[in-house]
Write a protein that holds these residues in place. Structure first.
Motif, PDB file in Angstrom:
ATOM      1  N   LEU A  72      25.964  23.181-103.722  1.00 36.58           N
ATOM      2  CA  LEU A  72      26.541  23.506-102.429  1.00 36.58           C
ATOM      3  C   LEU A  72      27.828  22.717-102.285  1.00 36.58           C
ATOM      4  N   ASN A  73      28.950  23.414-102.114  1.00 37.80           N
ATOM      5  CA  ASN A  73      30.268  22.792-102.037  1.00 37.80           C
ATOM      6  C   ASN A  73      30.767  22.721-100.600  1.00 37.80           C
ATOM      7  N   VAL A  74      31.412  21.623-100.251  1.00 36.83           N
ATOM      8  CA  VAL A  74      32.087  21.464 -98.974  1.00 36.83           C
ATOM      9  C   VAL A  74      33.402  20.741 -99.248  1.00 36.83           C
ATOM     10  N   GLY A  75      34.512  21.238 -98.687  1.00 35.52           N
ATOM     11  CA  GLY A  75      35.785  20.590 -98.943  1.00 35.52           C
ATOM     12  C   GLY A  75      36.866  21.039 -97.981  1.00 35.52           C
ATOM     13  N   PHE A  76      38.089  20.680 -98.309  1.00 33.33           N
ATOM     14  CA  PHE A  76      39.245  21.018 -97.485  1.00 33.33           C
ATOM     15  C   PHE A  76      40.347  21.542 -98.403  1.00 33.33           C
ATOM     16  N   ILE A  77      40.964  22.660 -97.998  1.00 33.68           N
ATOM     17  CA  ILE A  77      41.978  23.286 -98.840  1.00 33.68           C
ATOM     18  C   ILE A  77      43.294  23.419 -98.078  1.00 33.68           C
ATOM     19  N   TYR A  78      44.400  23.364 -98.815  1.00 31.62           N
ATOM     20  CA  TYR A  78      45.731  23.540 -98.224  1.00 31.62           C
ATOM     21  C   TYR A  78      46.540  24.491 -99.086  1.00 31.62           C
ATOM     22  N   PHE A  79      47.106  25.515 -98.465  1.00 27.89           N
ATOM     23  CA  PHE A  79      48.010  26.442 -99.126  1.00 27.89           C
ATOM     24  C   PHE A  79      49.433  26.183 -98.631  1.00 27.89           C
ATOM     25  N   SER A  80      50.362  26.117 -99.560  1.00 25.60           N
ATOM     26  CA  SER A  80      51.769  25.956 -99.203  1.00 25.60           C
ATOM     27  C   SER A  80      52.274  27.200 -98.487  1.00 25.60           C
ATOM     28  N   GLY A  81      53.192  27.027 -97.532  1.00 27.91           N
ATOM     29  CA  GLY A  81      53.762  28.157 -96.805  1.00 27.91           C
ATOM     30  C   GLY A  81      55.121  28.565 -97.323  1.00 27.91           C
ATOM     31  N   SER A  82      55.466  28.175 -98.544  1.00 30.02           N
ATOM     32  CA  SER A  82      56.813  28.422 -99.048  1.00 30.02           C
ATOM     33  C   SER A  82      56.990  29.805 -99.673  1.00 30.02           C
ATOM     34  N   ASP A  83      55.893  30.523 -99.939  1.00 32.89           N
ATOM     35  CA  ASP A  83      56.005  31.825-100.597  1.00 32.89           C
ATOM     36  C   ASP A  83      56.389  32.912 -99.603  1.00 32.89           C
TER      37      ASP A  83
ATOM     38  N   SER B 268      58.511  40.925 -95.121  1.00 35.82           N
ATOM     39  CA  SER B 268      59.218  40.203 -94.072  1.00 35.82           C
ATOM     40  C   SER B 268      60.187  39.214 -94.700  1.00 35.82           C
ATOM     41  N   ILE B 269      61.289  38.941 -94.002  1.00 40.66           N
ATOM     42  CA  ILE B 269      62.229  37.935 -94.494  1.00 40.66           C
ATOM     43  C   ILE B 269      61.760  36.530 -94.101  1.00 40.66           C
ATOM     44  N   ASP B 270      60.749  36.468 -93.255  1.00 43.01           N
ATOM     45  CA  ASP B 270      60.242  35.171 -92.826  1.00 43.01           C
ATOM     46  C   ASP B 270      59.227  34.645 -93.841  1.00 43.01           C
ATOM     47  N   PRO B 271      59.250  33.363 -94.103  1.00 45.13           N
ATOM     48  CA  PRO B 271      58.260  32.796 -95.012  1.00 45.13           C
ATOM     49  C   PRO B 271      56.877  32.769 -94.366  1.00 45.13           C
ATOM     50  N   LEU B 272      55.864  32.796 -95.182  1.00 45.04           N
ATOM     51  CA  LEU B 272      54.502  32.695 -94.671  1.00 45.04           C
ATOM     52  C   LEU B 272      54.241  31.282 -94.154  1.00 45.04           C
ATOM     53  N   PRO B 273      53.468  31.160 -93.091  1.00 45.99           N
ATOM     54  CA  PRO B 273      53.095  29.823 -92.636  1.00 45.99           C
ATOM     55  C   PRO B 273      52.132  29.188 -93.629  1.00 45.99           C
ATOM     56  N   SER B 274      52.085  27.880 -93.620  1.00 46.57           N
ATOM     57  CA  SER B 274      51.112  27.204 -94.473  1.00 46.57           C
ATOM     58  C   SER B 274      49.711  27.455 -93.919  1.00 46.57           C
ATOM     59  N   SER B 275      48.728  27.252 -94.751  1.00 44.52           N
ATOM     60  CA  SER B 275      47.349  27.511 -94.363  1.00 44.52           C
ATOM     61  C   SER B 275      46.480  26.357 -94.825  1.00 44.52           C
ATOM     62  N   SER B 276      45.558  25.957 -93.994  1.00 43.17           N
ATOM     63  CA  SER B 276      44.621  24.915 -94.384  1.00 43.17           C
ATOM     64  C   SER B 276      43.301  25.152 -93.666  1.00 43.17           C
ATOM     65  N   GLY B 277      42.254  24.614 -94.202  1.00 40.18           N
ATOM     66  CA  GLY B 277      40.957  24.789 -93.571  1.00 40.18           C
ATOM     67  C   GLY B 277      39.839  24.289 -94.445  1.00 40.18           C
ATOM     68  N   LEU B 278      38.640  24.345 -93.910  1.00 38.08           N
ATOM     69  CA  LEU B 278      37.465  23.915 -94.648  1.00 38.08           C
ATOM     70  C   LEU B 278      37.037  24.983 -95.643  1.00 38.08           C
ATOM     71  N   ILE B 279      36.506  24.567 -96.764  1.00 40.70           N
ATOM     72  CA  ILE B 279      35.913  25.490 -97.722  1.00 40.70           C
ATOM     73  C   ILE B 279      34.439  25.125 -97.891  1.00 40.70           C
ATOM     74  N   SER B 280      33.644  26.124 -98.137  1.00 44.16           N
ATOM     75  CA  SER B 280      32.234  25.883 -98.411  1.00 44.16           C
ATOM     76  C   SER B 280      31.692  27.087 -99.156  1.00 44.16           C
ATOM     77  N   GLY B 281      30.599  26.890 -99.827  1.00 48.02           N
ATOM     78  CA  GLY B 281      29.991  27.996-100.536  1.00 48.02           C
ATOM     79  C   GLY B 281      29.089  27.526-101.646  1.00 48.02           C
ATOM     80  N   PRO B 282      28.253  28.418-102.139  1.00 50.28           N
ATOM     81  CA  PRO B 282      27.333  28.067-103.223  1.00 50.28           C
ATOM     82  C   PRO B 282      28.007  28.157-104.587  1.00 50.28           C
ATOM     83  N   GLU B 283      27.393  27.524-105.559  1.00 53.61           N
ATOM     84  CA  GLU B 283      27.873  27.571-106.940  1.00 53.61           C
ATOM     85  C   GLU B 283      26.665  27.480-107.862  1.00 53.61           C
TER      86      GLU B 283
END
Length: 199
Positions: A159-170, A175-190
């Motif tokens: 059972l995994n629990v963690g925190f993830i961050y995606f860069s918003g530079s892509d 759209s000509i606007d860049p995507l906002p960054s994204s972050s949040g908790l991750i969880s799930g089975p393995e």
């Protein structure tokens, strides 16, 4: 002085963990979709599958009449498939982690393991958006394994629990606007299935 310290550390470690072990196998891991918000990779859930390899130190009982302990360094290499605009793309996932565990002997040749693990990982993609994310992860896993001399066959449920961050530079293709960054908790089975060998 440094050589003396290293020698003493090696002797101490060798007295506690006399066996070097190496193992590998196949791995299936899932991440909660909430972590992919604002990345154009939204989906109900992604299943990553691939392989893993680890090595480390084992406190092995030569007579196999009691449990033993382990400390292992892991490397995971996984992929998942996502669909975008009618095409399939691969998400890639890599992770490096350190684990410590205890094995409880159920009967001669059969044991049960409890393992805690801390790691850092990254998610990439070959989609047009070329997203990448990094995460920290903690997990606990349990499962049986069979001992055949110095070899072992094992299965683990995690059972995994963690925190993830995606860069918003892509950039967003629409759209000509860049995507906002994204972050949040991750969880799930393995789930892991593999084999190990004590050297």
């Amino acid at each position: 002085m440094k050589k003396l310290i290293l020698l003493l550390a090696f002797i101490t470690a060798n007295s506690i963990y006399p066996q070097l072990g190496i193992s590998g196998g196949i791995d299936y891991a899932s991440f909660k979709s909430g972590s992919f918000t604002n990345t154009k990779l939204e989906n109900s859930k992604y299943w990553f599958n691939g392989w893993f390899i680890n090595f480390g130190l084992l406190a092995l009982d030569e007579n196999l009449d009691r449990g033993d302990a382990e400390m292992l360094l892991h490397y995971y290499n996984r992929k998942a498939i996502t669909k975008f605009n009618g095409k399939e793309y691969h998400l890639t996932n890599g992770e490096v982690s350190l684990s410590a565990g205890q094995h409880i002997l159920l009967s001669r040749g059969l044991a049960f393991s409890i393992v805690g693990e801390l790691g850092v990982g990254w998610i990439g993609s070959d989609t047009p958006f070329d997203h990448s994310g990094v995460y920290g992860n903690a997990s606990i896993s349990i499962g049986p394994f069979v001992i055949i001399s110095r070899a072992r066959i094992f299965a683990l449920a995690k059972l995994n629990v963690g925190f993830i961050y995606f860069s918003g530079s892509d950039p967003d293709l629409y759209s000509i606007d860049p995507l906002p960054s994204s972050s949040g908790l991750i969880s799930g089975p393995e789930f892991k299935i593999g084999a190990s060998l004590s050297l």
